[in-house]
Structure formats: C-alpha cells, structure tokens
Design a protein around this motif. Structure first.
Motif, short mmCIF file in Angstrom:
data_model
loop_
_atom_site.label_atom_id
_atom_site.label_comp_id
_atom_site.label_asym_id
_atom_site.label_seq_id
_atom_site.Cartn_x
_atom_site.Cartn_y
_atom_site.Cartn_z
N LEU B 32 0.83 -1.21 0.00
CA LEU B 32 0.00 0.00 0.00
C LEU B 32 0.86 1.26 0.00
N GLU B 33 1.94 1.25 0.79
CA GLU B 33 2.81 2.42 0.87
C GLU B 33 3.34 2.82 -0.51
N GLY B 34 3.59 1.81 -1.34
CA GLY B 34 4.13 2.08 -2.67
C GLY B 34 3.16 2.85 -3.56
N PHE B 35 1.87 2.73 -3.25
CA PHE B 35 0.86 3.40 -4.08
C PHE B 35 0.43 4.74 -3.50
N LYS B 36 1.11 5.16 -2.43
CA LYS B 36 0.77 6.45 -1.83
C LYS B 36 1.72 7.53 -2.37
N THR B 37 1.38 8.79 -2.07
CA THR B 37 2.35 9.85 -2.32
C THR B 37 3.29 9.89 -1.11
N GLU B 38 4.42 10.55 -1.27
CA GLU B 38 5.41 10.57 -0.19
C GLU B 38 4.85 11.14 1.12
N PRO B 39 4.14 12.27 1.09
CA PRO B 39 3.58 12.80 2.36
C PRO B 39 2.57 11.85 2.99
N GLN B 40 1.77 11.17 2.15
CA GLN B 40 0.79 10.21 2.69
C GLN B 40 1.51 9.06 3.38
N ALA B 41 2.61 8.60 2.76
CA ALA B 41 3.31 7.44 3.29
C ALA B 41 3.98 7.74 4.62
N ALA B 42 4.37 9.00 4.82
CA ALA B 42 5.11 9.34 6.04
C ALA B 42 4.23 10.05 7.07
N SER B 43 2.91 10.03 6.84
CA SER B 43 2.04 10.81 7.72
C SER B 43 1.85 10.14 9.08
N THR B 44 1.57 10.95 10.09
CA THR B 44 1.21 10.44 11.40
C THR B 44 -0.12 11.06 11.79
N PRO B 45 -1.15 10.29 12.09
CA PRO B 45 -1.22 8.82 11.99
C PRO B 45 -1.21 8.35 10.54
N PRO B 46 -0.95 7.07 10.32
CA PRO B 46 -0.82 6.53 8.96
C PRO B 46 -2.09 6.77 8.14
#
Lengths: 323, 273
Positions: B32-46
């Motif tokens: 799933l992380e691979g299909f996100k944008t970079e900010p989405q992938a590193a967001s808190t909470p996920p």
C-alpha cells in the motif's frame, strides 16, 4: 564427441555378457563402465565438486589459518605475521563487541528454536486438519519465505518506526506520547528484529512441516483414533515419532539460519547498538578500512565451530537413515 | 452435539483468518505504501484511505533502479544456467551410475550448503580482490553457482531417482552414449524437475544479500543493495522505497508462486517431497 559415441557404445554393448550376472543391478552397472566412461563420470562429478572446494571449503580452511596471524591482507604472509593465539586472546578478553555478539547469536538460536519453530509446527498441525481455505493460509505463510531478508527488513521498519511506523500508531502510543523506539532502544531492538525473523521462520517451518504431515500414512492416525486416542495424544505418540527425519531437518535448518543471521540486523542499523552479530563483526573487522584479516578470521572460526555442531548432527542422522 | 462441533468450527475459522490477516498485514502495508504519495506514506497517523498513484513506481523505474535490477537478473539467471549445466551431469552420475564414494560426494555437497557463509568470506574477498573481480558481476555469478550447486545436484538427483531404471537400461542396450542418454532421455523426462530446480535457484540467488553487499559496491550491485543504499543514504522516502521493494520482489513472488510445491523439496534438499 561423435567419436566417443562410436568407440564406447559397442564396447559397452559387448560387455554385459562377460560381467557377473548374479551381482545386483547397481554393481553390474558399475562393472559395465569402460575406462573412458569412468573418466567422464569423474569429470561430471569433479567439476562441481572442485568449485565447492575452491570457493567454499578452501576459503573456510584458509580462515582457520589466517586466524593465527595478524595479516592485514596486503602483501604476503611472513613468519613475523604469525601470532599464535593472540587474536583469540584479544577476542575473548579485550574486544568488547565479541561477547554481546555471541550472546545475540545464542539468543537468536534459542528464540527460533523454542518459540518460532514450535509455532510453525503448531500452525502446520492446525492447517493439516482440513480447514476451509487452507490454500490461502498456505500462500500467506509462504509469502515471507520467498521474500528477500532485505525486503523483510524494510517491511518491518515500516511497522516499527517510532512516529510514522504502524505499530506505535496502532497502539495509540504516538498520540499519548509514550513512543517505544523499537529499533533504536538497545534493550529491545534485538527482540524487535527477532519478531521480523520469526515472522519468516514460522512460515518456513510451517510449509516444511505441513509437507511432512501430509506424507504421514493416514492409516496410522486412523488406528490411533480407533484405539480411543485424543488428537493431542495421537500427535505426540504417533505422528511426531514418525516424523523424526523431518524433525531433524527442521532443527538443523533452524540452527543454520540463526548462525547465518546477518541481513536484517545489517539493514536496520548495520548491526550496531544492540544488534551486533558474529557475522557482522567478521565483515566489519576484515572487509573495511581496518582490514584486520587475522582478527576477523578468528571470529569466523568461532562461528564455524558453533555451526559444525548442527552440521555434524544432521549429516550423521541423514547418513544413518539413508543406509 | 453437531451444533457444538459446528460452533467450534466457526470459532476455529475466525481465529485462523485472524492469524492469517496479522501475518499478511506487514506485506500488505508495504504494498500500500508504494501506491501512496510521499507525504501520505510518512504521515502520522498513517493514511488508511487514499487514492492510489503509480507516481512512485514510475519514478523508481525511470531513475537509477533499473541497473541494479539488471545486475540481479544477470547474477541469478547466469548462475542458475550454470547450476543446471554443471549440476545435471553430476546428479546423473550420482543417481544413475553411482561410482565409488558417491555417498561421500553427496554428503560433501550437503556440508557446503550448511556452512555459514561468513566463515569463508574473508579469504574469498581477498581472492576476488586479487583476481580484479571485486564489484564485478562475474564474481557473483560464480559464487551463486557454487552455493546453489549442492542444492541443484541433490534436487536433480532426487528427480532422477524417480525415473524407472528400465528406461536407462533400454537406452544403453540400444547403444546410446552418455550425452545422448542425458539429452534425449534424461532431459525430457525430468523437465519438470529442471524447471523446479531453476526456479528455486533463481529465488535464492535473487534474494542473496551477504555476498552481494561484501563483494560489490556500485557497478555490480544488485537490487537488495539498492534498497539498502536508499535506506541509509538519502534519508527515508517510504513510498519510493516501498515501490522499489515491491518491484524487486515481483520476480521471486512469481517464481515462488509457480514453484510453490517444489520449493519445499528444495528447502530440504529433496528430503521432503
């Protein structure tokens, strides 16, 4: 090659009549071979054998020799380079990373042997009960077995990272501010990566054991059931003993995997700060600017000696059963 | 009685599916992380809900990843072919025409399979250095061939032993020579075995990291090294790294899926079928 065909084929064809007829099949085949056949056969086996000797056993033995020197890998080894047991002395008494690394390897071994392996076996036994969707179960457990340990390391980093990792968020620790630094805290990071290693190992053992269970003669279990044994009794008294050869394979695979541990620790933090392992110390000392070939080799010898226990156990068991 | 049994069955199923989901989740999460944008992938909470994008995959494929991927392909395909070419004759000799000391040879092979690689690494590294083979893909091809050969020989031998002996006897009586016998009779008969062996060797060499990280640095570096350099070198780009890791595991997932049944045989050197 065409010439070989022409000269050897008739020779072989002519021989069986002269060979001893009463001798068993295997023996007779051996007698039938011509000299040329034998040379060819020797080459067929000899080339792969030579490769393994030159690139695996040779270097292993060379490591033993290097371990008695202070050689830095540059130029030749002279008499003055031979230092006897000095490397070992320093390793055991002066080198502060050795005992932690040794302990981590032992913990790794014990954890996989007494936690991950039994869990894998348990899952295999449960899966063997013909549960619906067991093919999907198998595929899922099989997944980490084919993935590389580097990818596995990364997969678990995504779970373990302090603030943006999944676990701390799912546990609500980020919100409450009690963040657990799974990979950075040297008191717990070994167990965190053991979680990742177990994840793979459970799947590994599960598919092996399941294959073994499927090969157990069903009539044995049937007989036990007729005699009124419970499922647990049947497993421990009937199935488990029959699986003895596979149990040995599994124990040995577990031991070898634990002693080979390198990748996950290296990926997380290059094997520092609580994640030291013998394999990492070897590469850090010898294949680096320090170039301590002799000292690194001494660590390699310790690793080799520990590994020989499961190897010898396995070989003697397999040789005995195949006789 | 049957109601109780039925209920416990349902309970078992639920527990089972739960275990499976927990087990599967880490892989799913990386995908799933691979299909996100970079900010989405590193967001808190996920970020749980998002619009999938192929941007990171595109960036990985158009960036510096392909050379690593190609190196991995050369090392694993090259070594696998060599294992077949060298391993099949050896397996044939050991299975069909056992000569003196065959058993010793077989057990010697198995012993090399179990040695810790770290114990042989230092001299091997020096050897590669002196032969100018450091950071050369040839070194990896050779070493992967060597570490997979024992497995290849044992596996192919276990397949060969399943062929009825009469077939070989018949061929021999007809005057077939060695290489005739191997090419015309053995190869077609154990084609499935050859395929399984290749897939297993491909998986092992594709995933190999220890030798790759110690014997190569840039020119000959393989896919796992790309991931590692990314983790340590440029800070963390979760989405990009996840996309690269997903791409790097595609070949083994495919090979593993095809060889699912045979892999078990491979992992136990042919002991469990």
């Amino acid at each position: 090659m065409a010439n070989t065909t022409a000269t050897t084929a008739p020779a072989r064809k002519a021989k069986p009549g002269t060979g001893a007829v009463a001798i068993s099949g295997r023996r007779r085949r051996y007698n039938v071979l011509t000299r040329r056949d034998k040379i060819l056969l020797a080459l067929m086996v000899g080339i792969p054998l030579a490769l393994d000797i030159i690139l695996i056993w040779g270097p292993t033995v060379a490591s033993i020799f290097f371990s008695f020197t202070n050689w830095d890998g540059i130029g030749g080894i002279e008499a003055k380079n031979i230092v006897g047991l000095k490397n070992y002395q320093f390793m055991f008494t002066g080198y502060t990373l050795f005992w932690p690394a040794f302990t981590h390897n032992v913990i790794w071994l014990l954890w996989l042997t007494f936690v991950a392996t039994p869990l894998g076996m348990l899952f295999a036994v449960l899966l063997d009960r013909d549960i619906r969707g067991s093919r999907i179960y198998q595929s899922v457990f099989y997944l980490p077995v084919v993935l590389s340990l580097v990818v596995i390391g990364f997969i678990w980093e995504l779970q373990y990272f302090p603030t943006d990792g999944f676990i701390n968020n799912a546990l609500g620790l980020v919100k409450s501010g009690h963040i657990i630094d799974w990979l950075g805290d040297s008191r717990i990071n070994l167990y965190a990566i053991l979680g990742a290693a177990s994840w793979r190992h459970i799947g590994y053992i599960m598919i092996l054991y399941l294959a073994g269970l499927k090969s157990v003669d069903p009539s044995l279990r049937e007989a036990a059931r007729v005699d009124g044994a419970t499922e647990v009794q049947t497993f421990f008294n009937v199935v488990f003993p029959v699986m003895a050869p596979i149990n040995v394979v599994i124990v040995v695979i577990t031991a070898i995997e634990s002693l080979r541990a390198f990748d996950i620790a290296f990926i997380i933090n290059q094997g520092k700060n609580g994640l030291e392992l013998l394999s990492i110390l070897i590469t850090n000392n010898s294949i680096s600017e320090a170039s301590l070939v002799g000292f690194g080799s001494a660590i390699a010898v310790v690793l080799l000696l520990i590994s020989l226990v499961p190897i010898v156990t396995f070989l003697t068991r397999v040789m005995r059963t195949s006789q | 009685m049957s109601e109780v049994a039925g209920r416990s069955k349902v309970l078992w199923s639920i527990v089972g599916w739960l275990v499976v989901f927990v087990f599967f989740f880490p892989v799913l999460w990386m995908w799933l992380e691979g299909f996100k944008t970079e900010p989405q992938a590193a967001s808190t909470p996920p970020t749980i809900l998002f619009v999938p994008t192929l941007a990171e995959f595109q960036e990985v494929l158009s960036g510096d990843f392909p050379p690593f991927f190609i190196n991995s392909a050369i090392a694993s395909i090259g070594s696998t072919l060599l294992v077949l070419v060298l391993g099949l004759p050896a397996a044939y000799a050991l299975a069909i025409r056992p000569v003196k000391r065959s058993r010793d040879v077989l057990f010697f092979f198995i012993s090399t399979r179990f040695l810790p690689f770290a114990a042989s690494l230092v001299p091997l590294y020096l050897l590669a250095r002196d032969l100018q083979l450091l950071d050369n893909i040839l070194a990896l091809v050779l070493i992967y061939t060597t570490i997979n050969l024992p497995l290849g020989v044992w596996l192919l031998r276990s397949f060969l032993l399943e062929i009825p002996h009469d077939l070989f006897e018949a061929a021999r009586v007809d005057g077939a020579s060695f290489h005739h016998e191997i090419l015309r009779i053995v190869v077609p008969l154990i084609a499935p075995g050859l395929a399984a062996t290749s897939l297993i060797c491909l998986i092992f060499s594709w995933n190999e990291f220890f030798y790759a990280v110690n014997l190569t640095s840039s020119v000959a570096a393989t896919a796992p090294l790309f991931l590692v350099s990314f983790i340590s070198g440029r800070g963390l780009f979760y989405a990009k790294l996840a996309a690269a890791a997903t791409l790097a595991s595609l070949p083994v997932l495919l090979a593993g899926w095809i060889a699912q049944r045979q892999l078990i045989r491979g992992l136990t050197m042919g002991a469990v079928k």
